[in-house]
Design a protein around this motif. Structure first.
Motif, short mmCIF file in Angstrom:
data_model
loop_
_atom_site.label_atom_id
_atom_site.label_comp_id
_atom_site.label_asym_id
_atom_site.label_seq_id
_atom_site.Cartn_x
_atom_site.Cartn_y
_atom_site.Cartn_z
N TYR A 196 0.85 -1.18 0.00
CA TYR A 196 0.00 0.00 0.00
C TYR A 196 0.89 1.23 0.00
CZ TYR A 196 -3.95 -3.06 0.68
OH TYR A 196 -4.91 -4.03 0.49
N VAL A 197 0.97 1.87 -1.15
CA VAL A 197 1.95 2.92 -1.37
C VAL A 197 1.74 4.10 -0.44
CG1 VAL A 197 2.91 4.48 -3.10
CG2 VAL A 197 2.14 2.20 -3.78
N ARG A 198 0.50 4.50 -0.26
CA ARG A 198 0.23 5.71 0.52
C ARG A 198 0.70 5.57 1.96
NH1 ARG A 198 -2.92 9.55 -1.02
NH2 ARG A 198 -3.89 8.19 -2.56
N SER A 199 0.45 4.42 2.57
CA SER A 199 0.83 4.22 3.97
C SER A 199 2.22 3.62 4.12
CB SER A 199 -0.18 3.30 4.66
OG SER A 199 -0.11 1.99 4.12
N GLY A 200 2.76 3.05 3.03
CA GLY A 200 4.06 2.40 3.10
C GLY A 200 4.00 1.02 3.72
N GLU A 201 2.80 0.48 3.89
CA GLU A 201 2.63 -0.83 4.54
C GLU A 201 2.58 -1.95 3.51
OE1 GLU A 201 -0.46 -3.09 7.63
OE2 GLU A 201 -0.60 -0.92 7.26
N THR A 202 3.30 -3.03 3.77
CA THR A 202 3.27 -4.21 2.92
C THR A 202 2.57 -5.34 3.67
OG1 THR A 202 5.32 -3.60 1.79
CG2 THR A 202 4.63 -5.89 1.63
N LEU A 203 1.56 -5.91 3.04
CA LEU A 203 0.81 -7.01 3.65
C LEU A 203 1.11 -8.30 2.90
CD1 LEU A 203 -2.74 -5.45 4.23
CD2 LEU A 203 -0.89 -5.73 5.89
N GLU A 204 1.62 -9.28 3.63
CA GLU A 204 1.91 -10.59 3.04
C GLU A 204 1.21 -11.67 3.85
OE1 GLU A 204 5.58 -13.67 2.16
OE2 GLU A 204 6.04 -11.58 2.59
N PRO A 205 0.06 -12.14 3.38
CA PRO A 205 -0.68 -13.17 4.12
C PRO A 205 0.15 -14.44 4.28
CG PRO A 205 -2.04 -12.21 2.39
CD PRO A 205 -0.64 -11.73 2.16
N ASP A 206 0.00 -15.09 5.42
CA ASP A 206 0.77 -16.31 5.69
C ASP A 206 0.22 -17.53 4.96
OD1 ASP A 206 2.49 -14.96 7.43
OD2 ASP A 206 1.12 -15.22 9.12
N ASP A 207 -1.10 -17.57 4.79
CA ASP A 207 -1.72 -18.78 4.25
C ASP A 207 -2.66 -18.41 3.10
OD1 ASP A 207 -2.46 -21.38 3.88
OD2 ASP A 207 -3.90 -21.42 5.54
N LEU A 208 -2.19 -18.54 1.87
CA LEU A 208 -3.00 -18.21 0.70
C LEU A 208 -3.74 -19.45 0.20
CD1 LEU A 208 -0.56 -15.94 -1.34
CD2 LEU A 208 -2.58 -15.22 -0.07
N PRO A 209 -4.96 -19.29 -0.31
CA PRO A 209 -5.69 -20.44 -0.87
C PRO A 209 -4.91 -21.05 -2.03
CG PRO A 209 -7.13 -18.52 -0.63
CD PRO A 209 -5.74 -18.04 -0.38
N ASP A 210 -4.97 -22.38 -2.14
CA ASP A 210 -4.29 -23.05 -3.25
C ASP A 210 -5.25 -23.18 -4.43
OD1 ASP A 210 -6.04 -25.07 -2.51
OD2 ASP A 210 -4.48 -26.36 -1.67
N ARG A 211 -4.81 -23.86 -5.47
CA ARG A 211 -5.62 -24.00 -6.68
C ARG A 211 -6.94 -24.72 -6.39
NH1 ARG A 211 -4.31 -23.76 -12.18
NH2 ARG A 211 -2.08 -23.52 -11.65
N ASP A 212 -6.89 -25.75 -5.54
CA ASP A 212 -8.11 -26.49 -5.22
C ASP A 212 -9.12 -25.61 -4.49
OD1 ASP A 212 -7.11 -28.77 -6.41
OD2 ASP A 212 -6.40 -29.65 -4.53
N ALA A 213 -8.63 -24.75 -3.60
CA ALA A 213 -9.54 -23.87 -2.85
C ALA A 213 -10.21 -22.86 -3.78
CB ALA A 213 -8.77 -23.15 -1.74
N LEU A 214 -9.45 -22.32 -4.74
CA LEU A 214 -10.03 -21.38 -5.69
C LEU A 214 -11.01 -22.10 -6.61
CD1 LEU A 214 -7.12 -18.98 -6.71
CD2 LEU A 214 -8.82 -18.74 -4.89
N ALA A 215 -10.69 -23.33 -7.00
CA ALA A 215 -11.59 -24.11 -7.84
C ALA A 215 -12.90 -24.36 -7.10
CB ALA A 215 -10.94 -25.42 -8.25
N ALA A 216 -12.84 -24.60 -5.81
CA ALA A 216 -14.05 -24.82 -5.02
C ALA A 216 -14.89 -23.55 -4.97
CB ALA A 216 -13.67 -25.26 -3.60
N LEU A 217 -14.24 -22.39 -4.90
CA LEU A 217 -14.96 -21.11 -4.92
C LEU A 217 -15.73 -20.96 -6.23
CD1 LEU A 217 -15.59 -18.16 -4.07
CD2 LEU A 217 -13.35 -17.53 -5.02
N LEU A 218 -15.09 -21.32 -7.34
CA LEU A 218 -15.72 -21.18 -8.64
C LEU A 218 -16.82 -22.22 -8.87
CD1 LEU A 218 -12.47 -20.57 -10.68
CD2 LEU A 218 -14.29 -18.92 -10.31
N ALA A 219 -16.75 -23.31 -8.14
CA ALA A 219 -17.72 -24.39 -8.34
C ALA A 219 -18.96 -24.24 -7.46
CB ALA A 219 -17.06 -25.74 -8.07
N LYS A 220 -18.99 -23.24 -6.60
CA LYS A 220 -20.11 -23.10 -5.68
C LYS A 220 -21.41 -22.83 -6.43
CE LYS A 220 -18.68 -19.88 -2.89
NZ LYS A 220 -18.63 -18.96 -1.74
#
Length: 220
Positions: A196-220
């Motif tokens: 986030y350029v304005r605040s200078g803060e970088t957010l890096e999530p520890d646990d990102l969804p994998d391909r299967d999790a995104l596929a499940a989102l699309l299959a709902k």
């Protein structure tokens, strides 16, 4: 008067029935990353937009973001910086002025990212998740030690509250999967972050969804 009331009651009953009807909307074969985020954020609104597409109103904030991204691309790949008049959309006399673009540039130049050299910038991609082709563009990719990579997406808006970050993480997950495919490496070797350029803060999530999790989102 009785006839008018009967007609009004019939119209109101029809309206209530239409509002309660279940209308199925088929998911397109191709989606952009922003559509993927919208689907996760509000499935009903996303379905309504698919059923009845309407153009988005002019958005000065989006224009500012486009201008900033164009400037960052030049910063990493050119020998000189672009002036404001050279940025995309500058010829549009009806657009709102990007009064804080200079502030965004200064904030970026004071960040650690300005002194790093990306391996790639503005990388277009297509990747298949489930039965859907996801299209997007990665802002920057940095090589790290031991064959690892870091994908970074520049954000010019405010840092969202923690409760509102879940759907945005879907965007990073798609970028991570796409770059792993492009680079020919296991997805575990790719990290992804928002800066986030304005605040200078970088957010890096520890646990990102994998391909299967995104596929499940699309299959709902």
């Amino acid at each position: 008067i009785a006839a008018w009331r009967a007609e009004a009651d019939a119209l109101l009953a029809e309206l209530r029935g239409a509002n309660q009807a279940l209308i199925e909307v088929e998911l397109p074969a191709h989606l952009s990353v922003s559509q993927l985020v919208e689907l996760d954020t509000d499935e009903q609104t996303f379905a309504q937009r698919l059923r009845r597409p309407t153009p988005f109103p002019p958005n000065p904030t989006a224009r500012r973001g486009t201008a900033f991204h164009a400037w960052v691309e030049r910063w990493f790949g050119a020998t000189r910086l672009l002036d404001i008049d050279e940025l995309p959309g500058a010829a549009d006399a009806t657009a709102s002025p990007d009064a804080d673009l200079d502030a965004l540039r200064d904030r970026f130049l004071s960040s650690r990212w300005a002194q790093r050299t990306p391996s790639e910038v503005e990388v277009p991609f297509e990747t298949v998740i489930g039965a859907t082709v996801i299209r997007g563009r990665i802002d920057a990719v940095f090589a790290e030690s031991e064959g690892r990579w870091l994908v970074v997406d520049w954000k010019t808006g405010a840092v969202p509250e923690p409760a509102k970050r879940t759907s945005l993480i879907v965007q990073l997950a798609a970028y991570r999967i796409a770059w792993a495919q492009l680079a020919g490496v296991p997805v575990e070797k790719v990290r992804a972050a928002f800066h986030y350029v304005r605040s200078g803060e970088t957010l890096e999530p520890d646990d990102l969804p994998d391909r299967d999790a995104l596929a499940a989102l699309l299959a709902k």
